[in-house]
Design a protein around this motif. Structure first.
Motif, PDB file in Angstrom:
ATOM      1  N   SER A   3       0.503   4.944  13.732  1.00  0.00           N
ATOM      2  CA  SER A   3       1.360   3.802  13.419  1.00  0.00           C
ATOM      3  C   SER A   3       1.177   3.419  11.952  1.00  0.00           C
ATOM      4  O   SER A   3       0.167   3.768  11.328  1.00  0.00           O
ATOM      5  N   LYS A   4       2.126   2.672  11.430  1.00  0.00           N
ATOM      6  CA  LYS A   4       2.083   2.284  10.021  1.00  0.00           C
ATOM      7  C   LYS A   4       0.973   1.286   9.720  1.00  0.00           C
ATOM      8  O   LYS A   4       0.576   1.106   8.576  1.00  0.00           O
ATOM      9  N   GLU A   5       0.419   0.656  10.754  1.00  0.00           N
ATOM     10  CA  GLU A   5      -0.672  -0.295  10.561  1.00  0.00           C
ATOM     11  C   GLU A   5      -2.040   0.375  10.454  1.00  0.00           C
ATOM     12  O   GLU A   5      -3.004  -0.269  10.047  1.00  0.00           O
ATOM     13  N   THR A   7      -5.099   2.632   9.048  1.00  0.00           N
ATOM     14  CA  THR A   7      -5.534   2.976   7.694  1.00  0.00           C
ATOM     15  C   THR A   7      -5.441   4.486   7.514  1.00  0.00           C
ATOM     16  O   THR A   7      -5.468   5.253   8.487  1.00  0.00           O
ATOM     17  N   GLN A  39      -3.549   0.326   4.566  1.00  0.00           N
ATOM     18  CA  GLN A  39      -2.697   0.750   5.675  1.00  0.00           C
ATOM     19  C   GLN A  39      -1.692   1.790   5.195  1.00  0.00           C
ATOM     20  O   GLN A  39      -1.283   1.790   4.030  1.00  0.00           O
ATOM     21  N   GLU A  41       1.433   2.085   5.702  1.00  0.00           N
ATOM     22  CA  GLU A  41       2.677   1.525   5.179  1.00  0.00           C
ATOM     23  C   GLU A  41       2.536   1.122   3.710  1.00  0.00           C
ATOM     24  O   GLU A  41       3.428   1.370   2.900  1.00  0.00           O
ATOM     25  N   HIS A  42       1.414   0.538   3.356  1.00  0.00           N
ATOM     26  CA  HIS A  42       1.205   0.137   1.963  1.00  0.00           C
ATOM     27  C   HIS A  42       1.134   1.358   1.052  1.00  0.00           C
ATOM     28  O   HIS A  42       1.755   1.387  -0.014  1.00  0.00           O
TER      29      HIS A  42
END
Length: 64
Positions: A3-5, A7, A39, A41-42
């Protein structure tokens, strides 16, 4: 499932087979000291990579 959350280091610890995907996208965050806290996504946003495409490719590369 990735998932994008998650790390970046968590992804690589659980699914080392994803390393070529990170390398293909020139996402060398795995080699950075922030990998333990950053994360996915970042990292994707910073490197201007579409997160949904990256997630599909990462999840497609894992061995279930």
């Amino acid at each position: 499932m990735i998932s994008k959350e998650m790390t970046i280091s968590e992804i690589l610890r659980r699914y080392p087979e994803t390393l070529p995907v990170f390398e293909r996208h020139r996402l060398d965050c795995y080699d950075c000291q922030l990998a333990d806290i950053e994360q996915l996504e970042h990292g994707a946003t910073v490197h201007k990579i579409d997160i949904e495409s990256l997630l599909r490719e990462l999840n497609g590369s894992i061995k279930i």
